[in-house]
Design a protein around this motif. Structure first.
Motif, mmCIF file in Angstrom:
data_model
loop_
_atom_site.group_PDB
_atom_site.id
_atom_site.type_symbol
_atom_site.label_atom_id
_atom_site.label_comp_id
_atom_site.label_asym_id
_atom_site.label_seq_id
_atom_site.Cartn_x
_atom_site.Cartn_y
_atom_site.Cartn_z
ATOM 1 N N UNK A 164 28.978 -13.944 -5.012
ATOM 2 C CA UNK A 164 29.939 -12.844 -5.007
ATOM 3 C C UNK A 164 31.194 -13.230 -4.222
ATOM 4 N N UNK A 165 31.002 -13.802 -3.044
ATOM 5 C CA UNK A 165 32.125 -14.027 -2.138
ATOM 6 C C UNK A 165 33.069 -15.116 -2.627
ATOM 7 N N UNK A 166 32.503 -16.182 -3.201
ATOM 8 C CA UNK A 166 33.385 -17.290 -3.597
ATOM 9 C C UNK A 166 34.389 -16.886 -4.678
ATOM 10 N N UNK A 167 33.956 -16.198 -5.757
ATOM 11 C CA UNK A 167 34.976 -15.775 -6.735
ATOM 12 C C UNK A 167 35.992 -14.817 -6.128
ATOM 13 N N UNK A 168 35.568 -14.016 -5.138
ATOM 14 C CA UNK A 168 36.514 -13.093 -4.504
ATOM 15 C C UNK A 168 37.507 -13.845 -3.640
ATOM 16 N N UNK A 169 37.030 -14.859 -2.933
ATOM 17 C CA UNK A 169 37.901 -15.637 -2.065
ATOM 18 C C UNK A 169 38.981 -16.341 -2.870
ATOM 19 N N UNK A 170 38.646 -16.669 -4.132
ATOM 20 C CA UNK A 170 39.621 -17.344 -4.994
ATOM 21 C C UNK A 170 40.785 -16.435 -5.380
ATOM 22 N N UNK A 171 40.594 -15.124 -5.265
ATOM 23 C CA UNK A 171 41.664 -14.192 -5.672
ATOM 24 C C UNK A 171 42.783 -14.233 -4.633
ATOM 25 N N UNK A 172 44.016 -14.293 -5.106
ATOM 26 C CA UNK A 172 45.130 -14.268 -4.146
ATOM 27 C C UNK A 172 46.027 -13.067 -4.438
#
Ligand code: HEM
Lengths: 313, 185
Positions: A116-124
């Motif tokens: 969950x966190x990794x795809x969210x972290x990719x969002x800028x």
């Protein structure tokens, strides 16, 4: 043992011959099988139901996506509590006390919260999301678990699991994170982020498939097509196709006790099937079993021409 | 192998039953499986989802596999009731069983390589069985890249090699005489 010892089998070359053209036999067989295949393929075609995409999942069952993401953060999903080969969070299955699953080792490390966190972290460029992530990262592990678990409980009592109707509570950034995750899934970006992280060519779907099977949607779709594990699903395929009937024995064990209720069913059924396969393999050496064809006279039918001209004394 | 025994023009006179055809039918079906599979590889793994020609080739591949297994299972039962392992033919039986098991593995990896809903579901279910015995750490059913290569290279090589050995063994020993037949009948 001499009592039951059958007479030794004579050499095939000592018998009278009849003409037999092996090449012709093969050519005829190949022609017949080719034609049969073409007819079956033309009449019945073959199933090809498209793979479920993350965005289709998000459209069809958004509540399931949010509940699954919450479960990943709380550490309660199937993958988060799996053990080897993905993580150390469980001992896994064993047979006769031998921890086979654990012995394979954790060779495909998967941190379920990162699904969950990794795809969210990719969002800028999304300030609210960045704040939610910062709040999550700076919290203690027990605080994170408390937030996510409380939110999972709230979703469980909300009508249809609808996040908008969940009762208010102490969920920290979890509602924001999971709502943003649903948006990422809807956008179609999620599988790319999970499969090809670090590699332009994404050939390995382990993480996206683990996420998908942590949800309920994949299984719901499968059960609707009679593909569930307790529906003999392992040998069926989508549509009205024969599937893998040769898996009948393997699939059978899952339907009966003690396996149907065992926590170690997968490992036990495997062990049993390996044992049975070895028995089949070495059947010619197993007294009793290897004598069955002598006792049950199917061979009288197969070789009836021979026995007619060679009556036994 | 005795000279002239590889492809003889005659067989012992007791070789007269429909059941003998199923070994050859299995071999013929395997040939069609390999042929249709090779055509599928020409277009790559995504081709047959989008092309009607590709889909038909996939159908050929699927149905030849179904026939292959049907013939092989009848062949197996036939050889069981004939106790065809007699007279130092144990290795013929053993290579047959191993070919059967390797074929099941080949079919399984084929389903996992399809990149469609069946692959997703069979992978999600199948992983638990393989992981439970510790093999999932090395043989990852959720990695279609790995499964596809096993399906199109490693396992066909195994099945092919076993089939060659199996048939050479049959030719070398000759067809097993009937139960209770006596020398020189
Ligand atoms: C890849 C799959 C297989 C192929 C292509 C294959 C092919 C053949 C062929 C062409 C023959 C000679 C013709 C005949 O007697 O039918 C044969 C004989 C035989 N097969 Fe197979 N077979 C396969 C799998 C198996 C399996 C699964 C078993 C049993 C477990 C088996 C056991 C035998 C035995 C014992 C013979 C010797 C028969 C005799 O001497 O009369 N085979 N096989």
């Amino acid at each position: 043992m001499t009592m039951t010892r059958p007479p030794s089998t004579p050499d095939a070359h000592d018998f009278s011959k009849r003409p037999y053209d092996l090449v012709k036999e093969f050519v005829i067989a190949l022609t017949v099988v080719s034609l049969l295949t073409v007819v079956l393929a033309a009449v019945f075609s073959s199933p090809d139901e498209p793979a479920i995409t993350m965005s289709a999942w998000a459209q069809a069952d958004p509540a399931d996506v949010v509940a699954t993401a919450t479960g990943e953060l709380a550490g309660t999903t199937t993958s988060a509590t799996y053990g080897a080969p993905y993580n150390h969070n469980a001992d896994g299955q064993s047979v006769l006390g031998i921890p086979l699953q654990k012995m394979g080792g954790v060779r495909i490390p998967v941190d379920s919260a990162e699904l969950v966190l990794q795809p969210l972290t990719d969002q800028v460029g999304d300030a609210a999301l960045t704040d939610a992530l910062t709040q999550w990262q700076s919290a203690t592990p027990s605080q994170r678990t408390a937030w996510a678990t409380a939110y999972a409980d709230a979703l469980a009592v909300a009508p249809d699991g609808d996040p908008a109707q969940a009762p208010a509570g102490e969920y920290g950034p979890v509602p924001n994170l999971t709502a943003a995750f649903l948006d990422v899934a809807r956008s179609g970006y999620l599988e790319g982020s999970l499969t090809s992280s670090g590699n332009f060519y994404g050939g390995d779907q382990t993480r996206s498939l683990l996420l998908l099977s942590d949800g309920a949607y994949l299984e719901d779709r499968a059960v609707a097509q009679q593909l569930g594990g307790d529906q003999w699903g392992m040998m069926n395929e989508t549509g009205n196709y024969p599937g893998q009937p040769w898996m009948w024995l393997y699939t059978f064990w899952y339907q009966v006790r003690p396996f149907s209720t065992s926590e170690n069913a997968d490992a036990q059924v495997w062990a049993l099937m390996m044992l049975l396969t070895l028995a089949l393999m070495f059947l010619p050496l197993i007294p009793g079993v290897r004598d069955i064809p002598r006792w049950v006279p199917v061979h009288r039918l197969i070789w009836r021409d021979y026995y007619r001209t060679h009556p036994r004394a | 192998m005795p000279a002239g025994e590889a492809l003889p023009d005659s067989q012992p006179s007791y070789v007269s039953s429909w059941i003998y055809v199923f070994g050859v039918l299995t071999l013929a079906a395997l040939t069609v499986v390999l042929g249709s599979g090779i055509v599928l590889t020409l277009g790559g793994s995504d081709w047959w989802h989008a092309s009607s020609v590709g889909h038909f080739v996939n159908s050929l591949h699927l149905w030849s596999v179904e026939l292959f297994f049907m013939f092989m299972v009848i062949h197996l039962w036939g050889k069981f009731w004939m106790a065809a392992w007699r007279g130092r033919r144990t290795m013929t039986w053993v290579t047959g069983v191993v070919a059967f098991v390797a074929s099941i593995g080949t079919a399984f990896t084929g389903y996992l390589s399809q990149s469609n809903f069946d692959s997703q579901w069979i992978g999600a279910e199948g992983k638990d069985g393989i992981n439970a015995i510790g093999a999932g750490a090395f043989f990852n059913v959720l990695n279609p890249g790995q499964m596809l290569l096993w399906h199109v290279v490693l396992l066909p090589l195994v099945v092919g090699a076993l089939t060659v050995i199996h048939i050479l063994l049959v030719r070398r020993h000759g067809v097993v005489p009937p139960i209770d037949a006596t020398e020189g009948d």
